[in-house]
Design a protein around this motif. Structure first.
Motif, PDB file in Angstrom:
ATOM      1  N   LYS B 182       1.779 -11.122 -10.040  1.00 28.54           N
ATOM      2  CA  LYS B 182       0.632 -11.474  -9.185  1.00 28.54           C
ATOM      3  C   LYS B 182       0.246 -12.937  -9.339  1.00 28.54           C
ATOM      4  O   LYS B 182      -0.058 -13.614  -8.354  1.00 28.54           O
ATOM      5  CB  LYS B 182      -0.575 -10.596  -9.544  1.00 28.54           C
ATOM      6  N   ASP B 186       0.220 -15.621  -6.439  1.00 28.05           N
ATOM      7  CA  ASP B 186      -0.981 -16.421  -6.128  1.00 28.05           C
ATOM      8  C   ASP B 186      -0.609 -17.896  -5.989  1.00 28.05           C
ATOM      9  O   ASP B 186      -1.115 -18.584  -5.096  1.00 28.05           O
ATOM     10  CB  ASP B 186      -2.034 -16.258  -7.229  1.00 28.05           C
ATOM     11  N   LYS B 189       0.973 -18.458  -2.671  1.00 31.91           N
ATOM     12  CA  LYS B 189      -0.035 -18.406  -1.599  1.00 31.91           C
ATOM     13  C   LYS B 189      -0.805 -19.730  -1.538  1.00 31.91           C
ATOM     14  O   LYS B 189      -1.023 -20.283  -0.457  1.00 31.91           O
ATOM     15  CB  LYS B 189      -0.996 -17.240  -1.881  1.00 31.91           C
ATOM     16  N   GLU B 207       4.297  -3.517  -1.809  1.00 35.39           N
ATOM     17  CA  GLU B 207       2.855  -3.747  -1.897  1.00 35.39           C
ATOM     18  C   GLU B 207       2.528  -5.243  -1.946  1.00 35.39           C
ATOM     19  O   GLU B 207       1.642  -5.713  -1.255  1.00 35.39           O
ATOM     20  CB  GLU B 207       2.285  -3.066  -3.147  1.00 35.39           C
ATOM     21  N   LEU B 208       3.282  -5.966  -2.785  1.00 35.85           N
ATOM     22  CA  LEU B 208       3.053  -7.412  -2.909  1.00 35.85           C
ATOM     23  C   LEU B 208       3.368  -8.112  -1.598  1.00 35.85           C
ATOM     24  O   LEU B 208       2.630  -9.005  -1.171  1.00 35.85           O
ATOM     25  CB  LEU B 208       3.928  -8.001  -4.018  1.00 35.85           C
ATOM     26  N   LEU B 210       3.177  -6.965   1.434  1.00 31.49           N
ATOM     27  CA  LEU B 210       2.144  -6.723   2.439  1.00 31.49           C
ATOM     28  C   LEU B 210       0.856  -7.452   2.091  1.00 31.49           C
ATOM     29  O   LEU B 210       0.131  -7.908   2.958  1.00 31.49           O
ATOM     30  CB  LEU B 210       1.869  -5.224   2.561  1.00 31.49           C
ATOM     31  N   GLU B 211       0.597  -7.593   0.793  1.00 33.15           N
ATOM     32  CA  GLU B 211      -0.651  -8.223   0.374  1.00 33.15           C
ATOM     33  C   GLU B 211      -0.635  -9.736   0.607  1.00 33.15           C
ATOM     34  O   GLU B 211      -1.626 -10.314   1.041  1.00 33.15           O
ATOM     35  CB  GLU B 211      -0.898  -7.916  -1.108  1.00 33.15           C
ATOM     36  N   TYR B 212       0.503 -10.371   0.319  1.00 34.70           N
ATOM     37  CA  TYR B 212       0.518 -11.831   0.328  1.00 34.70           C
ATOM     38  C   TYR B 212       1.060 -12.458   1.610  1.00 34.70           C
ATOM     39  O   TYR B 212       0.602 -13.521   2.021  1.00 34.70           O
ATOM     40  CB  TYR B 212       1.327 -12.355  -0.863  1.00 34.70           C
ATOM     41  N   SER B 230       2.192  -8.458   8.786  1.00 29.11           N
ATOM     42  CA  SER B 230       2.229  -7.527   7.659  1.00 29.11           C
ATOM     43  C   SER B 230       1.194  -6.408   7.846  1.00 29.11           C
ATOM     44  O   SER B 230       1.402  -5.304   7.353  1.00 29.11           O
ATOM     45  CB  SER B 230       2.015  -8.273   6.345  1.00 29.11           C
ATOM     46  N   GLU B 231       0.091  -6.683   8.583  1.00 25.16           N
ATOM     47  CA  GLU B 231      -0.906  -5.623   8.814  1.00 25.16           C
ATOM     48  C   GLU B 231      -0.323  -4.473   9.624  1.00 25.16           C
ATOM     49  O   GLU B 231      -0.769  -3.335   9.522  1.00 25.16           O
ATOM     50  CB  GLU B 231      -2.126  -6.154   9.589  1.00 25.16           C
ATOM     51  N   ALA B 257       0.994   0.875  -6.373  1.00 21.46           N
ATOM     52  CA  ALA B 257      -0.407   0.519  -6.177  1.00 21.46           C
ATOM     53  C   ALA B 257      -0.983  -0.184  -7.401  1.00 21.46           C
ATOM     54  O   ALA B 257      -1.873  -1.016  -7.291  1.00 21.46           O
ATOM     55  CB  ALA B 257      -1.230   1.760  -5.858  1.00 21.46           C
TER      56      ALA B 257
END
Lengths: 275, 259
Positions: B182, B186, B189, B207-208, B210-212, B230-231, B257
């Motif tokens: 993570k 970061d 990003k 998961e990563l 989709l998140e970033y 990604s949404e 998760a």
């Protein structure tokens, strides 16, 4: 598990788990190997004619010589310095030149650097040929070519060192992780630049350490080279032994021991720093 | 801008790695490429900086047809593209600073690069890059004394010192623990937002991804089977990308998760 003849004679042990599954453990091969080693030892005794009773009968003479060396003849010291420095000098020069020549030889032998199987094969073969020549024999040949003296000793040490360091280095270079090389290429470095900045820093400590170790061993080798006339302290040692001048022999050995000990300590210290 | 037009790539052993790929990636996008191992994600990324060659089609990067570059042109072209690897690919037996300085080697004179003498301004640029990823205090440590996460940030600093317009990352967090992963994500990003560098990242952690990432590209057997925000990625989309149902990572997978 494949059953060999050995397994049929010496049955494997079977463990049964509670749920009925079985696991087989093969009988150990060690007794068979031990038996073969014993047979080989006996056979070599028979063929070489080694006679242990002779060791008992004459063995005490060894201690007579050792005792004869005490006290060492300190007056002989002034005759030692010259040949001693010859010895150190020829091992130092030979090791230095050998270690330098080893670099291109190792590069040409490394299959991950030079991608040509013929070139690699040729230089690997060349290095192993060099290694099969005993240093003492080389020194003897060189005394015929260049006359008696340190030149012959230096050359034989040079050849031994380049083959020894060359072999160890190409094995090391071939095992280097090529990841950093790839990364450097991805940043726009040429192959030569990538080699300079990815491979050299990775192998340099090992190279220095191996070269120092070779030098350390070479001082010891150089001491014997005098026996075939290749100069240095071995010459003095041989001569004094011939005269049965044991106190002087004791002195030579004492000085040699101290010098080798010091060089080993210093080299070990630096090698530990490098690793 | 990176543009793939009908790109095909087959390896000499007959394996098809890319099949009729058409993509357009604008400057400043953060794109995650997902798919099974061997689906062609690595090949896709490595074609962009010509670490791999394409067989057919056209690949344009900032208006340059990549396949037409030769020798020094390829090396100059690669200066504008940074690359991050799963196993960091650093020289472990030297200092952090030396690793970052390597990125400036092609700009040095012959003697400087042979002897490894870096001018002061390059050193300062390298230290600034280390500061951006928060490991300035490790500049004179040897790389093998650093943790995996710190090593990946050294690699990131090395890339930043190159000042590229695109960063390609091949599984950058696959050998890191979830927390460190993570932290590194970061960093990506932040670099993406503050310096407007395009970031293309191959990643196994859905998961990563989709998140970033802003955009997700799904690859299956060398073909692009999903390309969108990604949404908009749903479980159906993942099923399609990962093919057989047993292999599909579930969106509500507790293991994922936790990351």
């Amino acid at each position: 598990m494949e059953e060999t003849v050995y397994d049929k004679i010496f049955k494997p042990k079977t463990y049964t788990l509670e749920n009925g599954k079985t696991v087989k453990q093969r009988a150990s091969r060690t007794p068979l190997i031990l038996l073969l080693v014993l047979i080989a030892t006996y056979a070599s005794f028979r063929t070489t004619g080694a006679d242990l009773s002779l060791l008992l009968k004459r063995g005490n003479q060894f201690f007579v010589i050792i005792i004869g060396m005490f006290p060492p003849n300190f007056e002989f010291l002034s005759n030692i310095w010259g040949p001693l420095f010859d010895t150190i000098q020829m091992s130092l020069l030979g090791s230095l030149a050998g270690a330098l020549v080893a670099v291109p030889l190792a590069l040409l032998s490394s299959s991950n650097i030079i991608k040509n199987a013929f070139v690699n094969g040729f230089f690997k073969f060349f290095l192993s040929i060099l290694r099969t020549l005993p240093t003492l024999v080389l020194a003897l040949i060189f005394t015929f070519l260049f006359g008696l003296g340190t030149m012959a000793g230096m050359l034989s040490i040079f050849i031994f060192t380049s083959s020894y360091v060359g072999k160890l280095m190409y094995e090391h270079i071939e095992n280097v992780d090529m990841g950093a090389f790839e990364a450097n290429e991805s940043m726009g470095l040429s192959k030569v630049e990538a080699f300079r900045y990815a491979i050299i820093p990775e192998v340099l400590p090992t190279y220095l350490s191996v070269s120092l170790y070779a030098f350390e061993g070479n001082v010891r080798y150089a001491a014997i080279l005098g026996y075939v006339g290749a100069g240095g302290i071995g010459l003095v040692l041989n001569e004094r032994l011939g005269w049965r001048d044991y106190p002087s022999v004791g002195m030579v050995l004492l000085v040699l021991m101290i010098v080798v000990f010091i060089i080993e300590r210093v080299s070990e210290y630096f090698r530990r720093k490098l690793s | 801008m990176i543009e793939f037009i009908n790109v095909n790539k087959t390896y000499p052993n007959g394996v098809t790695a890319l099949k009729d790929v058409n993509l357009k990636i604008e400057q400043g996008e953060f794109v995650a490429i997902i798919g099974l191992s061997g689906a062609g994600k690595s090949t896709l990324i490595r074609c962009i900086n010509r670490m791999h060659e394409i067989n057919e089609g056209t690949l344009n990067v900032d208006g340059v047809n990549v396949s037409n570059l030769r020798g020094k042109q390829v090396r100059d072209f690669r200066r504008k593209i940074g690359m991050i690897f799963q196993s960091f690919n650093l020289v472990t037996r030297t200092t952090v600073l030396n690793n970052v300085l390597v990125s400036s080697v092609p700009e040095l004179s012959f003697w400087r690069k042979t002897l490894g003498l870096f001018p002061k301004e390059k050193k300062i640029a390298a230290l600034e890059a280390l500061d951006k990823v928060g490991i300035l205090d490790k500049a004179y440590n040897r790389v093998d004394q650093l943790s995996g996460g710190q090593q990946q940030r050294v690699a990131l600093a090395r890339t930043l010192a190159q000042n590229p317009s695109i960063i390609l990352a091949d599984e950058p967090v696959a050998s890191l623990d979830p927390v460190t992963a993570k932290v590194v994500m970061d960093d990506f990003k932040r670099i993406n937002q503050e310096m407007e560098m395009s970031i293309l990242i191959n990643i196994h952690h859905v998961e990563l991804a989709l998140e970033y990432a802003d955009r997700v590209i799904g690859v299956r057997k060398g073909e692009v089977v999903y390309d969108g925000k990604s949404e908009d990625v749903t479980q159906d989309v993942l099923n399609n990308i990962y093919g057989s149902l047993t292999e599909v990572p579930h969106m509500d997978d507790p293991e994922e998760a936790k990351v």
